[in-house]
Scaffold this active site. Structure first.
Site, PDB file in Angstrom:
ATOM      1  N   PHE A 126       0.795  -1.210  -0.161  1.00  0.00           N
ATOM      2  CA  PHE A 126       0.050  -0.101   0.008  1.00  0.00           C
ATOM      3  C   PHE A 126       0.944   1.051  -0.099  1.00  0.00           C
ATOM      4  O   PHE A 126       1.775   1.382   0.912  1.00  0.00           O
ATOM      5  CB  PHE A 126      -0.908  -0.142   1.082  1.00  0.00           C
ATOM      6  CG  PHE A 126      -1.719   1.318   1.394  1.00  0.00           C
ATOM      7  CD1 PHE A 126      -2.757   1.442   0.500  1.00  0.00           C
ATOM      8  CD2 PHE A 126      -1.753   2.045   2.441  1.00  0.00           C
ATOM      9  CE1 PHE A 126      -3.574   2.818   0.506  1.00  0.00           C
ATOM     10  CE2 PHE A 126      -2.438   3.199   2.478  1.00  0.00           C
ATOM     11  CZ  PHE A 126      -3.350   3.506   1.675  1.00  0.00           C
ATOM     12  N   MET A 484       0.729  32.695 -23.572  1.00  0.00           N
ATOM     13  CA  MET A 484       1.984  32.347 -24.588  1.00  0.00           C
ATOM     14  C   MET A 484       1.813  31.204 -25.602  1.00  0.00           C
ATOM     15  O   MET A 484       2.212  31.403 -26.649  1.00  0.00           O
ATOM     16  CB  MET A 484       3.140  31.861 -23.443  1.00  0.00           C
ATOM     17  CG  MET A 484       4.429  31.601 -24.207  1.00  0.00           C
ATOM     18  SD  MET A 484       4.904  32.962 -25.049  1.00  0.00           S
ATOM     19  CE  MET A 484       6.033  33.978 -23.823  1.00  0.00           C
TER      20      MET A 484
END
Ligand SMILES: Cc1ncc(C[n+]2csc(CCOP(=O)(O)OP(=O)(O)O)c2C)c(N)n1
Lengths: 587, 167
Positions: A126, A484
């Site tokens: 886990f 941009m």
């Protein structure tokens, strides 16, 4: 590894046993950590338990990426290593962008990641991730700690590696059982490593050749990069430039290393650099590169870059010399001692004709922008930040047009006052990095210049600024576009705006959402929801007063500036092109 | 041109992955790679054969030297050295004539027949890069069924102190 064996290890009575987790905290204290940015989780609970009484400040960010960018901003603003701590698995993978950002720009960071217990590694446990494998290409070095006995040594080594040579991020991956295990090990007095020797002796022959080249040159140019900032080279650089009247241009990373108000300053070079700097590169007969790495955003077309010049390349990273542009003389070393060594051999020179020439370019082609009567120009906002802070603001940018305007329209006069993600160009860097910078530079004005796109990538960190009373001023240049990218689509893709619209303005009718406001999200409400002060402004005359109020308030502020939607960053040398192909529409 | 790079590294987990990742991550190719311990058990020697022009090789050696766990990098191609590779090659034998030819050829290269099957022979051959290439060229017409190579290893012919130290 076996916990029990470790706990049972006998030790001299004078050395009390400590847990690995305590070694981590003690190692951070010993390394001078003032502030640790991070986020907890199962695999670092033991370290968090020890943080409870740690003498430094722990800052809980709202995302691990934010933690790394804050540590990075702190490092860039102070020159010290930034520190962060995250849990295993998703916590660690969330740091990758931040690590890569710091790695590309050579920023010293130590990032501690929790890991599942050693005997679980490789079992798909886990929250297990192969952090050593994942972070390898984006770190200067990384360590998997296998035994608590190694921890004090590894922590000392991590800081040593991060801050010496070409600085960079170092990851220490610590399995949970190692944090719990007890050890009598103590930190080393001095770090010694067989295979890592960051100090490079100055080579007298190279220095002699370097001096001779400077003395022979009639059109010399200093091209200074981020290595000069990390090497603290401002003073000797100024001495050299003034002694031989050598004009100076800097990369984006090195803005402020040489006062841009100095007559010898040609400002930034490269794709969006000044005309004068790029012309000077094209015409110089000697290019002295100090701590810069000939990035493609600087060189454009490699084959025609500085084609009339001999190139001297000073770099602490041997692999950087002649990597992309062949150096006629490589000088391997830290920028500061190399310049100090060459300085006495440099003859005073006038270079009157050359300076006259570059000054003509400077006067003829300053950074400029078209005036508009109906829309607020983003460049004006940057000029106002410079004016209102009397040039003293620490400017931290995000990525995109906002970054380039911040570079072009503020005159930087001190190193570490312009902080930006240069190499990786990481959107979402600005806001958390500004918070980190302010932690390192309390009492100084810190202004984050960002876009409406990038600011959304780590907006959650604004809470951290409010919580810790970090009075940054976030200036959002809201042009309603991923500006941009839109600019490239305008210039190179026939104005086909694909996937760049953030506001509703200019959308096709079938894409409008009539029930929502034109600008989404509402940044003012969003800022207020995070506990910050906020204002939206539209006009030039509002800019100065808003900035003054925010900077004087001592509070965290967001100023949303609705700016001209289709303003462009000029000059621009298209990628892979020569300076002759520069586009410069400034009227 | 191929270059033989000898690299002394800390004998620690993860170092091999770092070196390989570094070279492949920069788009360079590794032709062969051999790793083994040295007289000092804390140090491993890697011999890496990388094809490329001198600029690429210079980059590779500088990038390798930069690694925190790399003690020393030497481009053996630039200095007097001995290199060897061992190959095991299984070649098809159509009939006893071809088998005899193959065995004769092997003898010319001081290679040994290490196994004989009805339809093939397996030959062990040791040589430097050139001899191995020559031998394989001569074996090619006989249809090579299988081949395993150790990769090149190399030692310098001169005193070790002439090797370039890292730094
Ligand atoms: C994480 C990330 N994703 C994508 C990009 C590509 N990119 C570079 S600039 C830009 C647009 C930025 O838009 P905005 O934040 O609004 O700033 P502006 O350019 O308008 O100032 C994009 C998408 C990037 N640099 N970083």
């Amino acid at each position: 590894m076996n916990d029990k064996a470790d706990t049972d290890r006998s030790s001299p009575a004078t050395q009390p046993l400590k847990t690995g987790a305590q070694c981590v905290v003690d190692g951070l204290v010993k390394a001078g950590c003032e502030v640790l940015f991070g986020y907890p989780g199962g695999a670092v609970l033991d370290i968090f338990n020890c943080l409870y009484e740690a003498p430094f400040n722990f800052v809980l960010t709202r995302h691990e990426q934010g933690a790394v960018h804050m540590a990075d901003g702190y490092a860039r603003a102070t020159g010290k290593a930034g520190c962060c701590l995250v849990t295993s698995g998703p916590g660690a993978t969330n740091t990758v962008t931040g690590l890569a950002t710091a790695y590309m720009d050579g920023i010293p960071l130590v990032c501690i990641t929790g890991q599942v217990a050693l005997n679980m590694i490789g079992n798909d446990a886990f929250q297990e991730a192969d952090v050593i494998g994942i972070t390898r290409p984006v770190t200067k070095h990384n360590f998997l700690v296998r035994n608590a006995d190694e921890l004090p040594d590894i922590i000392a080594k991590a800081f040593y590696i991060a801050t010496t040579g070409k600085p960079g991020p170092v990851v220490i991956d610590i399995p949970k059982n190692v944090q719990k295990a007890k050890t009598a090990a103590v930190p080393p007095e001095k770090v010694t490593m067989r295979a890592y020797h960051p100090d490079v002796p100055i080579n007298a022959a190279e220095i002699a050749q370097f001096a001779e080249r400077i003395n022979r040159a009639s059109r010399p140019l200093l091209y200074v990069g981020g290595g000069a900032i990390s090497g603290g080279a401002a003073e000797v650089l100024a001495q050299l430039a003034h002694k031989a009247n050598i004009p100076v241009t800097t990369t984006l990373m090195a803005l402020g290393i040489f006062p841009e108000t100095d007559p010898l300053s040609l400002h930034m070079l490269g794709m969006h650099g000044s005309v004068a700097a790029n012309y000077a590169v094209d015409h110089c007969d000697l290019l002295i590169s100090a701590g810069a790495r000939f990035d493609d955003r600087v060189t454009g077309k490699i084959s025609s870059f500085a084609s009339k010049a001999a190139i001297v390349h000073i770099d602490i990273d041997r692999s950087s010399i002649s990597k992309s542009v062949r150096a006629d003389l490589g000088v391997h070393g830290y920028v500061t001692p190399v310049l100090e060594a060459v300085l006495p051999f440099v003859k005073p020179a006038e270079h009157a004709e050359w300076l006259e020439q570059v000054n003509r370019w400077k006067e003829r082609f300053p950074f400029a922008y078209p005036q508009s009567t109906d829309a607020l120009m983003p460049q004006y906002v940057i000029e106002q930040i410079d004016a209102v802070s009397a040039g003293k603001a620490v400017v931290v940018t995000d990525v995109g047009q906002n970054q380039m305007w911040a570079a072009q329209f503020f005159r930087y006069t001190r190193p570490r006052n312009f902080i930006t993600s240069g190499g990786l160009g990481t959107m979402g860097f600005g806001l958390p990095a500004a918070i980190g910078a302010q932690f390192g530079r309390r009492g100084e004005p810190v202004v984050c210049v960002t876009g409406d796109g990038g600011v959304q990538m780590n907006f959650q960190e604004l809470v951290v600024a409010v919580e810790h009373r970090v009075p940054i001023v976030v200036v959002i240049l809201n042009n309603g576009f991923l500006g941009m990218v839109r600019q490239w689509q305008e210039l190179f893709y026939g104005r086909r705006y694909s996937g760049v619209m953030l506001s509703q303005h200019g959308r096709a009718p079938n894409e409008e959402i009539p029930e929502a406001p034109g600008y989404l999200p509402d940044f003012v409400k969003m800022a207020e929801a995070h506990g910050a002060c906020a204002r939206r402004i539209f006009k030039e005359e509002e800019v100065g007063p808003a900035l003054r109020e925010a900077l004087a308030s001592g509070k965290t502020w967001v100023i949303e500036c609705i700016v001209a939607p289709e303003a462009n960053v000029f000059p621009m040398i298209p990628p892979g092109s020569h300076v002759a192909e520069m586009i410069n529409r400034t009227v | 041109m191929k270059h033989i790079i000898n690299c002394l590294v800390e004998n620690q987990p993860g170092v091999l992955a770092r070196i390989v990742g570094l070279i492949s991550g920069r788009g360079y190719n590794i032709e062969t790679l051999n790793v083994g311990p040295t007289a000092d058990p804390t140090v491993s020697k890697m011999t890496i054969v990388v094809p490329g022009d001198s600029h690429i090789i210079e980059q590779v050696t500088h990038q390798l030297s930069k690694q925190v766990d790399v003690i020393e990098v030497v481009n053996m191609t630039n200095r007097r050295h001995l290199d060897r590779e061992l190959i095991l090659v299984r070649v098809a034998t159509v009939n006893h004539h071809t088998r005899a030819e193959i065995v004769d050829l092997a003898a010319l290269f001081m290679a040994r027949v290490v196994a004989v099957q009805e339809d093939s022979v397996t030959i062990q051959m040791v040589g430097n890069q050139e001899t191995v290439a020559d031998f394989l060229r001569l074996m090619k017409p006989y249809s090579i069924v299988d081949i395993s190579r150790t990769g090149v290893i190399a030692v310098g012919r001169d005193a070790p102190e002439s090797a370039a130290k890292k730094g």
